[in-house]
Structure formats: C-alpha cells, structure tokens
Design an enzyme around this catalytic site. Structure first.
Site, short mmCIF file in Angstrom:
data_model
loop_
_atom_site.label_atom_id
_atom_site.label_comp_id
_atom_site.label_asym_id
_atom_site.label_seq_id
_atom_site.Cartn_x
_atom_site.Cartn_y
_atom_site.Cartn_z
N HIS A 61 35.58 -21.56 48.79
CA HIS A 61 34.69 -21.72 49.95
C HIS A 61 35.47 -22.18 51.18
O HIS A 61 35.39 -21.58 52.25
CB HIS A 61 33.58 -22.71 49.59
N GLU A 62 36.22 -23.25 51.04
CA GLU A 62 36.93 -23.80 52.21
C GLU A 62 38.01 -22.82 52.68
O GLU A 62 38.22 -22.66 53.88
CB GLU A 62 37.54 -25.17 51.91
N GLU B 43 33.15 -32.60 61.45
CA GLU B 43 31.91 -31.81 61.46
C GLU B 43 30.75 -32.71 61.04
O GLU B 43 30.89 -33.48 60.08
CB GLU B 43 31.99 -30.64 60.48
N HIS C 196 36.47 -20.04 54.72
CA HIS C 196 36.10 -20.47 56.08
C HIS C 196 37.20 -20.18 57.09
O HIS C 196 36.94 -20.11 58.28
CB HIS C 196 35.84 -21.98 56.10
N ALA D 88 33.65 -30.85 50.62
CA ALA D 88 34.95 -30.61 51.21
C ALA D 88 34.77 -30.14 52.64
O ALA D 88 33.66 -29.83 53.06
CB ALA D 88 35.71 -29.55 50.42
N MET D 89 35.88 -30.08 53.38
CA MET D 89 35.80 -29.70 54.80
C MET D 89 36.97 -28.79 55.17
O MET D 89 38.12 -29.06 54.82
CB MET D 89 35.81 -30.98 55.64
N GLU D 90 36.63 -27.72 55.89
CA GLU D 90 37.56 -26.61 56.14
C GLU D 90 38.47 -26.78 57.35
O GLU D 90 38.93 -25.78 57.91
CB GLU D 90 36.75 -25.33 56.31
N ASN D 91 38.79 -28.01 57.78
CA ASN D 91 39.66 -28.21 58.95
C ASN D 91 40.84 -27.23 58.94
O ASN D 91 41.47 -27.02 57.91
CB ASN D 91 40.21 -29.63 58.94
#
Ligand code: TRP
Ligand code: ZN
Length: 857
Positions: A297-298, A121, A301, A262-265
C-alpha cells in the site's frame, strides 16, 4: 453543546494565493525545545493574503526578504499567521520552537522511546512550522537535521542525502534534498539509533535503488519479510501497471508509537512496527499477510498519492480508494485471491455498512469536514476501493489499466480531484461515466432486490433487479446508481452454466435469457461486484446448492453467509434457537471428509459468520438473541460433527513452519477444527497439546483463542505461560491483551483493570490502548454490549481520558458508542447519557466534538 465549530466545505474551494517554490528547513533537535528555521521562496498566483497555518508553535522570529517584519505587518492567532501583502514574490524566513517530548497526539514532530519522528498527514506539518499546509501547495524541500552524533546516529529525511557535516560541538548536520515537488503532508524526518537492514533493487528501467529498513535495536532480524515484500511490490507495480520507482533510495522506519498503520512520506515511509516486524515465533499468518499488504500500500502511494496527489482533503479517496484497490490486487496475486476478496468484503459488510447507518455517514468524497483525521474511514478507503473495482469491472481490465496510465501521465506532478480520475477513465475507454460519478457524492448502502422467473415452455429466464438507497444521517434524497452485477446461471440438471455481467443503472430493470433448457439457479453478485446489500429470496436448499456448485469460489462462501444469516433471522424472529438441518450436516461432512483443494476456502465455508456481519441485517440489533444463537450453533456443530472435526484435525499434518499459502490454508482449516473440538471432551487436552508443541505463533495463538472463546478452564494457565514467555516483547503482549479482553465472561472487566497495570501498558501508546480497549469493543459483543451498560461506560471513560492525550485515537475508539440508535431502549438511554456527558466538556477536541455532536442531533 453550545459552541458551534464551523466545518470546511468542498464547495468553498479556492486555489492558493501563493505557491512556495522552495522550502528550506533546518531543524535542530532537542527534546523540549526543537528549533525550526525555515525559508519559503514564494510567488503569487492569485489574489489574497499569504496565509500560513500554524498550531502549538512558538514564533521566535520572522523576516521578509532579509528584513525583520514589524508586528503591524502580520497577524498571528492560534490557527496561523497572515501577511497581507508580501509582494508578488520573495522569501520569508521564520524561526519557531516546538516541544516534541510533550507531543502525545503523535501529529507533527514527536519524540517517543528515544526516536524523533514526524506524522504530517493530514494537517500535522503546521505543528512543525508556519506553512501553507494544504495538499495543493507543492514545493521542493531541502532539509537539514542537526543532532547529537552519538545519541542520534541516523538523521533521515525525504529524497537524497546531499551533505554531512560534523560540527565542533559533537553534533552532526545532515542535509537532504527531495527533487520531487510535494505537499507538506508528505514531508518526514526521523532521528534515532536503529538496526539497519538493507538490500538493492534494480528497476525494469535499470535504476539501482537502495532499500533500507530502520527498526528498533536488536530487532533487525525481524525486518526481512517486510523487505522482501517491498521488492515484490516494486516488481508487481512494474508488471501490472508499468510503474517504476523514481529515487535512488527507499527508506522504511518502524516505530511503536503510531496512530495508524503506516505513512507514505516520499522516499521515507514511517510504519507502525506492528506492520514491519515479524518472525515465525512472534507473528501469525495474518500478520505476514497484513505486512505484505501495507508495505505494498505505502509503496503504491509513490505514484497514486505522491506523484499525483489530492487537490484538497475532500478528495482523499482519490489516493486512498485507488491505493487500497491496488494493494488488494497485489495481495490477491501474492496470497490467496479468494481469501483476499473475502477479507475485503467482510470489512465492507461490517464496518462500512455500519458507518453508512451511523451518524457519521458520508460519501467517499465527503462534502464537509471539521477534523480531517475523522475522515480516514472505511468509507473513504474501502468503499472507495470498491468504487475503483467497479470501474475495472465495467471497463474491463485492459480499459481500466489504460485509464490508470492516462490518469498518471496527464496529471504527473499535479494535485487533482476524483473527477479528474474518472475523466481519465472515460477518455481512455470512450465510455460515458457521467452517472457513475454519483458513487462519489452519494452516501449510504444501496439495497439490491433481485428475483427470477423461469418459463419452461419458452425455455426463457427473466431476471428482475431493483435498487433503492435509504436516506442516511447526512443526506435525505438518493438517486439510482450504476451497479455492475456479476451473475452465473447454473443449470444443475445438465451441468450447463454461463457467467454474465448485468448493469443496472435505472431504479429497476429486467433481463431475458433464452435457450435455458432446464430450471436454472442464479448466482447473484459474484465477487461482490458492487458494495450493496443483496435481497434474494432463496430457500435454504438453494443457498446450499450454490455453495456447492458455483464456479466462483467467492460466491460459494457468500452463499454460506446468506444461508446462516437467513437461518438466524428466521429463528430469532420466531424467538427460537436455530437447529441444524440434515442437509447442512451432510454438506459439512462432505467438505470435512474431502476438503476442497483450497483448504483456506474450506475453512471459511465451515465457519459461522461473526456477530458483526449478522448484526448488519438489523436496524435494531437483537444483541442477546444473536449471541445466544451463535453460541448454540457453535455447540451444535461441535457435537454433531465431533468425529469429523477430529478426523480432519488429525489428518492435516504439521510441517515445520513456513509462511506459504498451502501451509496457511492447512493451518486455517486445522485451527477451525480445533475451534469446534474445544467444546468436546478431549478439547482441553488438544488445545494444551497444540499450544505447547507449536513451532509458530499462528498455531500457538489459535490454541489460546479457541480455549478463551469457548471458556475452557485450562486456558488461564496457558495464558499465564504465554504472558511470561513473551514478557519483554510488546508485539506479542498486544496479542496477549487481545486474548484477555476477548473473554466472554464477566470477569473480563476486572482483568482489564489489571492489564492497565501491566508494566508494558501505557496510555500514550496507541498500540497498547487498541490492544485492550479497541479489541474489547470490537471483539467482545457479549460483554461490550452488556445490557447494564458496563461495557459502554468503560469505553466512554477511556475515550474521555484519552482525548487529552491523543484526540485522534480517542475519536477512533468512540465509534461504537455513536450508533446508539441501533440498540434497544435501555441501551439507547445509557449511550445517550454517556454521549451527553462527553458533549458537556468544554475542552473537547475537534475530533471528538465532530463525532459526538453529529451523533446527538
Ligand atoms: N496515508 C496513510 C495511509 O493510508 C494513512 C494516514 C493518514 C496516517 N493519516 C495518518 C497514518 C496519521 C498515520 C497517522 O497509508
Ligand atoms: Zn493510504
């Protein structure tokens, strides 16, 4: 700037010509030459060529339906690859090569500290292979990773693990299949060696989910809190929104090289290690709070972002505003609701209001974007969350929950728009939200001016409200918004009170209340029910009454904020130093002698607003006057209430550390007392004593911070001890860097040079760079804003050098330099010159170009 780079516009949106039904990848990992084979099964859905984005890729081969393509059959440039007519459907096979070791931008596939990981992203997938890298192309991914079995024992990607094969050459091939169609920005892969911490979770519907955390070797014991937070988040989303997890496995990987939080992959979150690793000795109460909120949060998502995603990047707030709102509601339930709200409001009033007043002003749905990474902003995220919160306030919690469910049901598996979300809210509740939608397209901070008149003969209260939004850098004319205003009418003489929701949708409105028997006092904008600036002419005594009497805890804190900022504004306008009134001292003494049940709230009530919150009231920020006034108030409070700070400090007993809200409040109040006590005679001794005896990082760090900010000489030795004690722990060293650069003394510049020579410092690691330069520019107003421009020059230098390494990071750090209009003539000239120097560079990234050029128009 002579080159005019063209932004993309929301108004130009077109549906993609092709859908990619299947995406099959085979990635053979190599530090400098990773091979990516891809097979894209495509089908036409509208007119136009097949366009595949691609950046920094070496194309090795390209075949259509098994036949090599001739050079005349496709066009290649530095932005991608175009096949004019691939037919109505078919399969495209590509081989590309990339260099993960050289990738310091941390977008796409990169190798850092022996771990391969991805960040796709917003537009990072195009640095892995040629692909229609846009969120409205949803595809089913099957991914095979090939790597050395011994060096890289964990090979992870999205979804379910479907095959493992040991190859003859000592490598392993692992294949993953994700049954949920997703856009490329949610793709992830990780390869490395880790400590693995696992547990199981049974969903409300009975699905057994394997939860797995992968962290740096030796740090597995620090992942327990994050793992338990994940379980709380999963349960909470079931209970609050009826949403369950949908795969058999949920993985979280922590890495130290990461551009954001962080990232929600899908099924494979990747986290900045800062938001996973914690234990009592190395993490503060604030760290624990942040970890729980970001884990939430992640996880949230998975529904708001992944199952229902964005049609295009202009719609980013569709997933981010909503998911921030959801994580705030989660934190309010897990930690303190009042403190969670205070935190969120502080952020809006500082960073978000500042963004509205800056050259980068934009609505929560920006209409045009050059570099998407520049729009992961407090406006899109946090003002976006405030807009969602207003919907909940207007529709009621049940109405909002119904709208949320309808939205997810209606759009499951789709890529949609902010309008689709509001429409679902409207359809579920029958309320007309036409005008409310303006919050999505209008930028700027609305100003709400309120007044009240009481008629004792008629026993009638008349409330008047007026709204105005000033022009912003991006948008000249503004329209009235729908503004929910929560109020409380206090009648101090009788103790009667009533709470009410007013809705202002015109430019101005009046509300009448009858049967008000005694002279009332109105508490305005309870809970910060709209992201606006409130103008309300109360006397100091009235603010203090509200702080004492309001039913709403948030409103009590807010009244103290208004009290202090009004006092400072008046004294700064008169070129005087503020003094403390007997009424204020009496109130503070009461709170100190008999703290409220909520100690964390008590601490907030007894704390002065910070520089940034106060600065936001000024068009031109009186830097020196604010710094001096705050210093002076801090000293005066320290002296006038010395006995009370000391008694309160000593009364609050220390128990063995547990992260738990009663203790969190106790530590907050105790450390607030210490922040005043360090100014007194016994200050240094207390600070040293607390530093040495603390069994946890919260109290140890607080002792250092109090000493450092107050300029206590003895702090230097403690800082040295701290750096040595945690010399091999980068997470704690970041806190050390932070402390060093917060010193209000001029020697901070020399100290910063030394920090960059510290063995743990690296320009390639965003956490380290932020711990030094991000913290300096955000937390050290006295030195950063020095009139001679030393602070500005330092940051501009750093930004210029970082642009080559990591443009996303450089563009985030430059933010405080863009707002030159907010400072006096001398500072303006220095800032403009620095920005112009940057603008002259021909190799500027899109990230910096967009920001610098907008600030120099
Ligand atoms: N979507 C992520 C989140 O909000 C944030 C994100 C966007 C991000 N771009 C990123 C994270 C780049 C890391 C790097 O949780
Ligand atoms: Zn997010």
């Amino acid at each position: 700037m002579s080159d005019l780079r063209q932004p993309k516009r929301l108004a130009d949106y077109q549906i993609p010509a092709f859908v990619i039904e299947q995406t099959r990848l085979r990635v053979e990992l190599h530090p400098t030459a990773t091979r990516v084979q891809s097979e894209l099964v495509f089908r036409r859905q509208s007119a136009g060529p097949l366009w595949l984005d691609g950046q920094a890729l070496t194309l090795i081969s390209i075949e259509l339906n098994g036949q090599p393509l001739q050079q005349t059959e496709y066009q290649l440039n530095d932005k991608g690859l175009m096949i004019t007519d691939p037919g109505a459907s078919g399969s495209l096979q590509l081989v590309t090569e990339i260099n993960p070791e050289q990738n310091t931008a941390l977008e796409g596939l990169y190798l850092a500290e022996g771990v391969y990981c991805t960040q796709c992203e917003a537009e990072g997938f195009r640095r892995i292979t040629y692909y229609p890298d846009r969120p409205d192309v949803l595809s089913v991914f099957t991914t095979t990773l090939v790597a050395d079995t011994v060096q890289l024992p964990f090979l992870l990607s999205n979804g379910n693990k479907v095959a493992t094969e040991l190859l003859a050459d000592g490598r392993t091939a692992v294949t993953w299949h994700d049954p949920f169609a997703k856009p490329s920005y949610l793709f992830a892969l990780v390869a490395g060696d880790f400590d693995r911490l696992a547990d199981r979770f049974t969903t409300a519907g009975g699905r057994e989910v394997e939860l797995e955390f992968f962290v740096e070797k030796g740090k597995g014991s620090r992942a327990g809190f994050a793992l338990s937070s994940l379980m709380r988040a999963m349960r909470w989303d079931e209970q609050r929104f009826g949403l369950e997890y949908d795969l058999d496995r949920y993985m979280v990987v922590a890495v130290d090289f990461f551009n954001m939080g962080a990232m929600e992959n899908k099924g494979l979150n990747i986290f900045n290690s800062k938001y996973v690793l914690a234990d009592d000795v190395t993490a503060t109460d604030r760290d624990y709070f942040n970890i729980e909120s970001i884990i939430g949060h992640e996880y949230f998502h998975n529904w708001t972002g992944n199952r229902v995603t964005c049609r295009d990047w202009f719609q980013l707030s569709l997933k981010e505003g909503l998911t921030v709102f959801r994580d705030q509601e989660f934190s309010a339930d897990m930690a303190s609701a009042t403190l969670t709200r205070i935190d969120a409001v502080k952020l809006i009033r500082t960073a978000q209001f500042a963004e509205d007043a800056s050259p980068m002003a934009h609505p929560i749905r920006p209409p045009q974007v050059l570099e998407m990474n520049n729009f992961y902003t407090v406006t899109v995220y946090d003002k976006g969350a405030e807009v969602i919160r207003m919907l909940q306030t207007l529709l009621g919690r049940d109405g909002f929950t119904a709208g949320h469910s309808l939205y997810l049901q209606r759009h499951d598996g789709q890529a949609v728009t902010c309008d689709d979300f509001v429409q679902a809210m409207q359809d579920a509740t029958g309320q007309d939200l036409t005008q409310f939608r303006r919050w999505y397209s209008q930028s700027g901070t609305p100003e709400l001016t309120v007044s009240s008149q009481y008629d004792p003969d008629r026993q009638q209260l008349r409330l008047q409200l007026r709204q105005h939004t000033a022009a912003t850098a991006d948008q000249l004319s503004k329209l009235p918004l729908v503004i929910p205003v929560k109020i409380e009418i206090l009648q101090p003489a009788t103790g009667r009170r009533q709470q009410q929701l007013l809705v202002l949708s015109a430019e101005s409105a009046e509300f009448l209340f009858d049967n008000i028997a005694d002279n009332p006092l109105v508490v305005w904008l309870e809970d910060f029910s709209a992201p606006v600036k409130l103008h309300c002419q109360y006397t100091a005594a009235q603010w203090l009454s509200i702080a004492e009497l309001a039913s709403n805890d948030f409103a009590r804190w807010d009244a103290m904020q208004q009290y202090w900022s009004q006092l400072l504004q008046q004294t700064i306008a008169a070129a005087e130093l503020p003094t403390l009134s007997p009424a204020l001292l009496a109130l503070y003494r009461r709170w100190l002698q008999q703290p409220l049940a909520d100690l964390a709230l008590t601490a907030e009530l007894l704390q002065l607003p910070d520089f940034d919150s106060l600065a936001e009231q000024y068009q031109q920020i009186p830097v020196e006057a604010l710094v001096q006034a705050l210093d002076s108030l801090q000293q005066q409070l320290a002296t006038a209430l010395y006995e009370d700070w000391l008694a309160c400090y000593q009364r609050l007993t220390v128990t063995p550390y547990v992260y738990e809200q009663t203790q969190v409040g106790c530590r907050a109040l105790r450390n607030l007392c210490l922040s005043y006590l360090v100014h007194g005679a016994a200050g240094a001794a207390l600070m040293q004593q607390q530093y040495h005896s603390a069994d946890n990082m919260t109290d140890r760090l607080a002792a250092l911070r109090c000493g450092q900010l107050a300029g206590v000489a003895e702090t230097a030795a403690l800082l040295k001890d701290f750096a040595a004690r945690f010399a091999d722990d980068v997470q704690v060293l970041d806190k050390y860097f932070n402390l060093v650069v917060s010193s209000p003394k001029a020697q901070v510049f020399a100290a910063m040079v030394q920090l960059t020579e510290h063995p743990a410092f690296s320009w390639k690691n965003p956490n380290r760079v932020r711990a030094v330069y991000g913290a300096f520019s955000q937390r050290n107003p006295a030195q950063f804003h020095r009139a001679d421009g030393e602070g500005y020059r330092l940051l501009a230098d750093v930004v210029g050098r970082l642009d080559q390494v990591n443009p996303q990071l450089a563009a985030r750090l430059i933010t405080p330099l863009l707002s030159w209009q907010r400072y006096d003539q001398q500072r303006q000239q220095i800032l403009i010159a620095l920005l112009q120097q940057l603008a002259k560079r021909s190799d500027l990234s899109d990230d910096l170009y967009e920001k610098v050029s907008r600030s120099l128009v």
